[in-house]
Each structure stands twice: as structure tokens, then as C-alpha cells.
Design a protein around this motif. Sequence first.
Motif, PDB file in Angstrom:
ATOM      1  N   LEU A 140      -0.059  -3.549  -3.966  1.00 45.17           N
ATOM      2  CA  LEU A 140       0.244  -4.455  -5.071  1.00 45.17           C
ATOM      3  C   LEU A 140       1.745  -4.664  -5.243  1.00 45.17           C
ATOM      4  N   TRP A 141       2.549  -3.746  -4.722  1.00 43.34           N
ATOM      5  CA  TRP A 141       4.000  -3.805  -4.879  1.00 43.34           C
ATOM      6  C   TRP A 141       4.594  -4.806  -3.888  1.00 43.34           C
ATOM      7  N   PRO A 142       5.845  -5.237  -4.111  1.00 43.57           N
ATOM      8  CA  PRO A 142       6.457  -6.190  -3.171  1.00 43.57           C
ATOM      9  C   PRO A 142       6.480  -5.684  -1.733  1.00 43.57           C
ATOM     10  N   ALA A 143       6.655  -4.375  -1.559  1.00 41.84           N
ATOM     11  CA  ALA A 143       6.581  -3.752  -0.239  1.00 41.84           C
ATOM     12  C   ALA A 143       5.860  -2.419  -0.412  1.00 41.84           C
ATOM     13  N   PRO A 144       4.902  -2.090   0.464  1.00 41.02           N
ATOM     14  CA  PRO A 144       4.108  -0.873   0.247  1.00 41.02           C
ATOM     15  C   PRO A 144       4.915   0.413   0.307  1.00 41.02           C
ATOM     16  N   ASP A 145       6.092   0.393   0.976  1.00 43.42           N
ATOM     17  CA  ASP A 145       6.880   1.616   1.051  1.00 43.42           C
ATOM     18  C   ASP A 145       7.749   1.819  -0.182  1.00 43.42           C
ATOM     19  N   MET A 146       7.607   0.949  -1.199  1.00 38.35           N
ATOM     20  CA  MET A 146       8.327   1.141  -2.462  1.00 38.35           C
ATOM     21  C   MET A 146       7.615   2.119  -3.377  1.00 38.35           C
ATOM     22  N   ARG A 147       6.309   2.292  -3.187  1.00 34.26           N
ATOM     23  CA  ARG A 147       5.532   3.175  -4.071  1.00 34.26           C
ATOM     24  C   ARG A 147       5.365   4.535  -3.424  1.00 34.26           C
ATOM     25  N   GLU A 148       5.741   5.569  -4.145  1.00 30.67           N
ATOM     26  CA  GLU A 148       5.636   6.926  -3.633  1.00 30.67           C
ATOM     27  C   GLU A 148       4.222   7.457  -3.846  1.00 30.67           C
ATOM     28  N   TYR A 149       3.597   7.912  -2.784  1.00 33.16           N
ATOM     29  CA  TYR A 149       2.292   8.564  -2.920  1.00 33.16           C
ATOM     30  C   TYR A 149       2.073   9.469  -1.717  1.00 33.16           C
ATOM     31  N   TYR A 150       1.135  10.390  -1.858  1.00 36.55           N
ATOM     32  CA  TYR A 150       0.970  11.438  -0.858  1.00 36.55           C
ATOM     33  C   TYR A 150      -0.472  11.642  -0.403  1.00 36.55           C
ATOM     34  N   ASP A 151      -1.433  11.047  -1.082  1.00 33.16           N
ATOM     35  CA  ASP A 151      -2.809  11.430  -0.796  1.00 33.16           C
ATOM     36  C   ASP A 151      -3.745  10.228  -0.835  1.00 33.16           C
ATOM     37  N   LEU A 152      -5.001  10.513  -0.630  1.00 35.03           N
ATOM     38  CA  LEU A 152      -6.061   9.513  -0.634  1.00 35.03           C
ATOM     39  C   LEU A 152      -7.069   9.844  -1.724  1.00 35.03           C
ATOM     40  N   ASP A 153      -7.545   8.810  -2.412  1.00 33.50           N
ATOM     41  CA  ASP A 153      -8.652   8.955  -3.349  1.00 33.50           C
ATOM     42  C   ASP A 153      -9.778   8.054  -2.871  1.00 33.50           C
ATOM     43  N   LEU A 154     -10.886   8.657  -2.452  1.00 35.32           N
ATOM     44  CA  LEU A 154     -12.049   7.906  -2.007  1.00 35.32           C
ATOM     45  C   LEU A 154     -13.178   8.099  -3.018  1.00 35.32           C
ATOM     46  N   TYR A 155     -13.942   7.040  -3.247  1.00 33.34           N
ATOM     47  CA  TYR A 155     -15.041   7.040  -4.212  1.00 33.34           C
ATOM     48  C   TYR A 155     -16.328   6.668  -3.488  1.00 33.34           C
ATOM     49  N   VAL A 156     -17.360   7.461  -3.702  1.00 36.06           N
ATOM     50  CA  VAL A 156     -18.667   7.206  -3.093  1.00 36.06           C
ATOM     51  C   VAL A 156     -19.732   7.290  -4.182  1.00 36.06           C
ATOM     52  N   PRO A 157     -20.905   6.697  -3.968  1.00 37.60           N
ATOM     53  CA  PRO A 157     -21.975   6.826  -4.965  1.00 37.60           C
ATOM     54  C   PRO A 157     -22.379   8.290  -5.141  1.00 37.60           C
TER      55      PRO A 157
END
Length: 382
Positions: A112-129
Motif C-alpha cells: 500500500l505504501w509508495p514503495a514496499p521497502d519503506m515499510r518495516e516488517y519482519y514476519d508473515l501473518d497467514l489466515y486460514v479457515p
Amino acid sequence: MDGRTTARRPLAQLLVDSVAPSAARGLAPLESISLELLADAAQDHRVLPAVAKHVSGRPDCPEAWRAPLRRARDEQVVRHLGVLAELSRLGAVLDGADVPWVVGKGPTAAALWPAPDMREYYDLDLYVPRAMFRRAVGALEDGGCTGEDRNWPLMATSRRAEYAMRGPLGVHLDLHWDVAVPRGTRRTYRTDPDAMIGRRRAVDLGGGRTAPTFDPVDTVLVLAFHAAQCGAGRLMWLVDVARAVEACGAARAGIGARARAMRMEAPVGLVLDRAARVLGDLGETGLRRRGALGAATAALDARHGFPDLPGDRHRAGRLYSSARPRAWGTAAALVRDAVADRRIERAIRRGVPGADEKALRHDVPDPAARADYFRFVDSGAG
């Protein structure tokens, strides 16, 4: 930009300049700011890569700052690419097991940011039924993931809707079967994760990679709800929410109706209010006024300013995390959370095993407790 936010301290203004630049106002000066304090504040708000991009592009950037700022952004590029590689692998595993899934926050928020490397994050959140959670865990374990939540007696008693794992490439993974993780929170709200997964759509994550994520309105709700549960204290979360609202286009007027259906209007509304105060008007979202709680959070921001800086003691995060559909519920949550925090602090001071926030990571193998946890998930109980 809201006129109430124009008197920020230079460092706080610099953080906002980095994520929401505007030619309509002057830039915060750099001469009164140290690189060490800038890095601490930016990391605290998880916007260091965005700050690095902004500051290094300014003619008044000290030359000695350029190399460490470039390194900070390069590190996020490496993290982002590593997460995308892990996501591609794990997505294929879940597809092969015929488990519907979506990815939330992390790389989809960065998109969603102008460039994806502008947002700091470290992990994955996956959602399943929920009904397929056991199958998803088994498939991911067969695919090379290992469990990081290893305290199975605590998992069995807490009934959390999240299981922390480590992917085969080393990326931290939180596998969810509900967006409301604690059991008490699920009883308060009317989340419908299966419907949310059913509304999923594919998004471009860059580099030719796509992944399923929540639809635009659900994306706003997930990001804002998560921010509220964490106290809404990071600038990164507000930028996520503001950009997600913008990405809704005309559909943003339906945010309020869906939030009300899930009983999330209070926490979501408070976060959107703070995002608007800090970053500018978000447009009509269909959310009603927040009453006394909204007035209290607005007054605190007007008095102390936002974003907070290292050493500040007035984030008022509990007002956001305790927001409930009814005023009496909010008051009860405020008291309950304050008591729980003091109990945990006392237990940590006494050295009680498992009292700290990492208690779930303590290795307590218990096959019976593990089986009990998965039976609970399969049961569909609250």
C-alpha cells in the motif's frame, strides 16, 4: 494536514514528513536532531526505511548519515525479498493441501505504501479457515515449518487463535484462524473470518509476485483492529490504515457498516481518528462519532502530540486496546487490563516461570495438551 498537528517537535515532525510528505508545509530541520535519536525514534515507530528514503533525498542531509541510512533501507529490501520467497513456498504448500488462505499485514500492507521497502516488517501473518486449521498446520509442518509456540499447556488453556511457526527459510510465521486472537476478544466481537477469507482478492506484491489478501474494506478493518489491540502507538500502523482507506476508493463509505456488523466500530473508529489527526482527512468512512472515549484520545493527542518519541510516557495505548462496543465494557476492560498488567509485572519481578510475554515460546512438550488445543479448534466453540 489538520491544523492541530502543526506544532510538533522537530523529530516528531520529521517522522511524519517521511511518511506523509506535503509541499504545503516546511520540512522539519535536521540540524537539531542526532542520527542516533532519529534512528531510535524511527525504529520505535517501524518507519526507519521510510525515514532513510526521505532524509537521504534532502540536500541538507549530513554526509555522514547517508551510508547508515542507505544500509537501513537495504536491510528492509533483503527482508522483504526473503518474506516474498517464504510466502511463495508456503502458499504453494497450502494450495497443495487445498486450504484457502490469505496473507495480511506484512507484505500486503507494504504494497500500500509508495514503495514496499519503506515499510518495516519482519514476519508473515497467514489466515486460514478454522475448520482447516489442523490440516494447514500439518501441511506446513510437512513442508518444513517448525513450531515456535511450544508451551502446549498454555496454548490449550489460553485458546489463542494463532500459532507461531518458523518457515523453512527462517521467516517468522503467525498462522491465524481468527483476526481476534485472545479468546476473550473473540467473545466481544463478531468477527467472521470465513466470510473474510471468502471475499479475498489477489494483490500485486511487486517483482511479479501476487498473493491472496483481504478485500479493501476488510483490509482496513484488520489493520485498524490490530493497531487498536496493540495500543495504536506506532506511526507505521496509522500509515497502513490511511493508505488502506485510500485504496478503498468509493467503497470507503462502507467501512462503518461492516465494522458495526463485527462490533468493531469503537476500536476501528478510534484508530481512524488518530490516523486522520496525524496524516490528514481520510474522507467519509461511515463511522459514527466515538463519544467520550474519542474525545479523550483526541484531547491527549492535542496535549502531548503524536508521534511519541523515546522516553515519552503518554501513549494512552490502553484507551485504544480496551475500546469495546459499549461504554461499560470499555470501563471494565480498562480496569481488567490494568489489574492484569500489574499481576504480570509482580510475577516477573518474583521470577515466576512463564510470566513474561514470551511464555508461549517456553518448551513445554505435552502431546495431550496439543491434542486438546486442536480438538478445541476443530469444535468451533467460542
